[in-house]
Design a protein around this motif. Structure first.
Motif, PDB file in Angstrom:
ATOM      1  N   TRP A 144       0.810  -1.220   0.000  1.00  0.00           N
ATOM      2  CA  TRP A 144       0.000   0.000   0.000  1.00  0.00           C
ATOM      3  C   TRP A 144       0.838   1.262   0.000  1.00  0.00           C
ATOM      4  O   TRP A 144       0.400   2.314  -0.450  1.00  0.00           O
ATOM      5  CB  TRP A 144      -1.009   0.041   1.159  1.00  0.00           C
ATOM      6  N   LEU A 145       2.059   1.203   0.486  1.00  0.00           N
ATOM      7  CA  LEU A 145       2.880   2.413   0.576  1.00  0.00           C
ATOM      8  C   LEU A 145       3.109   3.073  -0.787  1.00  0.00           C
ATOM      9  O   LEU A 145       2.910   4.292  -0.909  1.00  0.00           O
ATOM     10  CB  LEU A 145       4.193   2.116   1.294  1.00  0.00           C
ATOM     11  N   PRO A 146       3.489   2.338  -1.844  1.00  0.00           N
ATOM     12  CA  PRO A 146       3.662   3.011  -3.140  1.00  0.00           C
ATOM     13  C   PRO A 146       2.368   3.667  -3.636  1.00  0.00           C
ATOM     14  O   PRO A 146       2.394   4.767  -4.193  1.00  0.00           O
ATOM     15  CB  PRO A 146       4.093   1.883  -4.083  1.00  0.00           C
ATOM     16  N   ARG A 147       1.251   3.009  -3.416  1.00  0.00           N
ATOM     17  CA  ARG A 147      -0.046   3.549  -3.827  1.00  0.00           C
ATOM     18  C   ARG A 147      -0.342   4.848  -3.077  1.00  0.00           C
ATOM     19  O   ARG A 147      -0.758   5.840  -3.663  1.00  0.00           O
ATOM     20  CB  ARG A 147      -1.144   2.514  -3.558  1.00  0.00           C
ATOM     21  N   MET A 148      -0.109   4.836  -1.769  1.00  0.00           N
ATOM     22  CA  MET A 148      -0.358   6.034  -0.979  1.00  0.00           C
ATOM     23  C   MET A 148       0.555   7.180  -1.422  1.00  0.00           C
ATOM     24  O   MET A 148       0.115   8.330  -1.513  1.00  0.00           O
ATOM     25  CB  MET A 148      -0.168   5.747   0.509  1.00  0.00           C
ATOM     26  N   ASP A 165      -8.698   8.706   4.419  1.00  0.00           N
ATOM     27  CA  ASP A 165      -8.926   7.588   3.513  1.00  0.00           C
ATOM     28  C   ASP A 165      -8.767   6.318   4.336  1.00  0.00           C
ATOM     29  O   ASP A 165      -7.806   6.188   5.110  1.00  0.00           O
ATOM     30  CB  ASP A 165      -7.915   7.616   2.360  1.00  0.00           C
ATOM     31  N   TYR A 166      -9.669   5.379   4.171  1.00  0.00           N
ATOM     32  CA  TYR A 166      -9.665   4.179   5.005  1.00  0.00           C
ATOM     33  C   TYR A 166      -8.302   3.478   5.022  1.00  0.00           C
ATOM     34  O   TYR A 166      -7.696   3.295   6.075  1.00  0.00           O
ATOM     35  CB  TYR A 166     -10.764   3.212   4.539  1.00  0.00           C
ATOM     36  N   ALA A 167      -7.816   3.065   3.861  1.00  0.00           N
ATOM     37  CA  ALA A 167      -6.578   2.272   3.818  1.00  0.00           C
ATOM     38  C   ALA A 167      -5.340   3.125   4.095  1.00  0.00           C
ATOM     39  O   ALA A 167      -4.435   2.689   4.811  1.00  0.00           O
ATOM     40  CB  ALA A 167      -6.454   1.550   2.477  1.00  0.00           C
ATOM     41  N   LEU A 226      -8.927   9.051  -3.015  1.00  0.00           N
ATOM     42  CA  LEU A 226      -8.791   9.804  -1.781  1.00  0.00           C
ATOM     43  C   LEU A 226      -7.375   9.597  -1.260  1.00  0.00           C
ATOM     44  O   LEU A 226      -6.759   8.565  -1.497  1.00  0.00           O
ATOM     45  CB  LEU A 226      -9.806   9.323  -0.753  1.00  0.00           C
ATOM     46  N   PHE A 227      -6.878  10.572  -0.508  1.00  0.00           N
ATOM     47  CA  PHE A 227      -5.543  10.472   0.067  1.00  0.00           C
ATOM     48  C   PHE A 227      -5.564  10.909   1.510  1.00  0.00           C
ATOM     49  O   PHE A 227      -6.186  11.896   1.861  1.00  0.00           O
ATOM     50  CB  PHE A 227      -4.542  11.362  -0.692  1.00  0.00           C
ATOM     51  N   GLY A 228      -4.840  10.186   2.335  1.00  0.00           N
ATOM     52  CA  GLY A 228      -4.478  10.693   3.642  1.00  0.00           C
ATOM     53  C   GLY A 228      -5.167  10.084   4.834  1.00  0.00           C
ATOM     54  O   GLY A 228      -5.736   8.998   4.777  1.00  0.00           O
ATOM     55  N   LYS A 243       0.161  -8.910   5.914  1.00  0.00           N
ATOM     56  CA  LYS A 243      -0.685 -10.112   5.956  1.00  0.00           C
ATOM     57  C   LYS A 243      -2.050  -9.796   6.558  1.00  0.00           C
ATOM     58  O   LYS A 243      -3.079 -10.241   6.049  1.00  0.00           O
ATOM     59  CB  LYS A 243       0.001 -11.222   6.759  1.00  0.00           C
ATOM     60  N   ARG A 244      -2.051  -9.052   7.654  1.00  0.00           N
ATOM     61  CA  ARG A 244      -3.337  -8.670   8.277  1.00  0.00           C
ATOM     62  C   ARG A 244      -4.163  -7.807   7.329  1.00  0.00           C
ATOM     63  O   ARG A 244      -5.375  -7.978   7.210  1.00  0.00           O
ATOM     64  CB  ARG A 244      -3.102  -7.916   9.588  1.00  0.00           C
ATOM     65  N   PHE A 245      -3.500  -6.873   6.662  1.00  0.00           N
ATOM     66  CA  PHE A 245      -4.184  -5.984   5.725  1.00  0.00           C
ATOM     67  C   PHE A 245      -4.852  -6.799   4.617  1.00  0.00           C
ATOM     68  O   PHE A 245      -6.022  -6.590   4.300  1.00  0.00           O
ATOM     69  CB  PHE A 245      -3.182  -4.991   5.125  1.00  0.00           C
TER      70      PHE A 245
END
Length: 158
Positions: free
Chosen positions: A20-24, A51-53, A46-48, A101-103
């Protein structure tokens, strides 16, 4: 690529083992460009913090969207931003892998919808139904809530 076609990297892209880090970071860069140009270039993303994720990752990394934006403005590339965020968080490689893994496990239904919405899933009835549910039922109230919270936050900042 036009604004209507802009899309961040896939949810499962990694930097320093962190999904998720590159996407964020892509969304953060697009948010900065939106601000620079004075128009919304986010293509419904959405960002930040709200944003849920993104919010889940930011909390895990013990930071916030303002700090991420500062790093994106000041550092040369995504790898430098990732290294800084992870170093400052104090998270180990094992913790990062466990979080990933949890994500994946907890967000499996959302992952299917994200993949369908972004064309990263085989076309078919199931994909069409996922897109319809995600875009037609789930996201409209999310967008409204995000818009309200962001406006309130901007007013607070003055």
């Amino acid at each position: 690529m036009g604004t209507e076609n802009w899309m961040p990297r896939s949810w499962n892209a990694e930097l320093m083992g962190c999904i998720w880090l590159p996407r964020m970071l892509d969304k953060g860069r697009q948010a900065l460009e939106s601000k620079r140009q004075g128009r919304n270039l986010m293509n419904s993303y959405l960002f930040g913090d709200f944003d849920y994720a993104d919010g889940k990752l930011l909390k895990f990394l013990r930071t916030n969207d303002g700090h991420v934006l500062d790093l994106l403005r000041g550092l040369e590339n995504d790898e430098a931003v990732a290294k800084t965020l992870i170093r400052e968080s104090g998270r180990s490689a094992d913790e990062i892998q466990a979080w990933g893994k949890r994500f994946r496990r907890f967000n499996a239904p959302f992952i299917a919808m994200w993949n369908a919405d972004e064309g990263r899933r085989e076309p078919g009835v199931g994909t069409s139904l996922l897109k319809l549910f995600y875009n037609g039922l789930m996201m409209p109230p999310v967008y409204l809530g995000f818009w309200i919270v962001e406006r309130l936050r901007q007013r607070k900042r003055g």
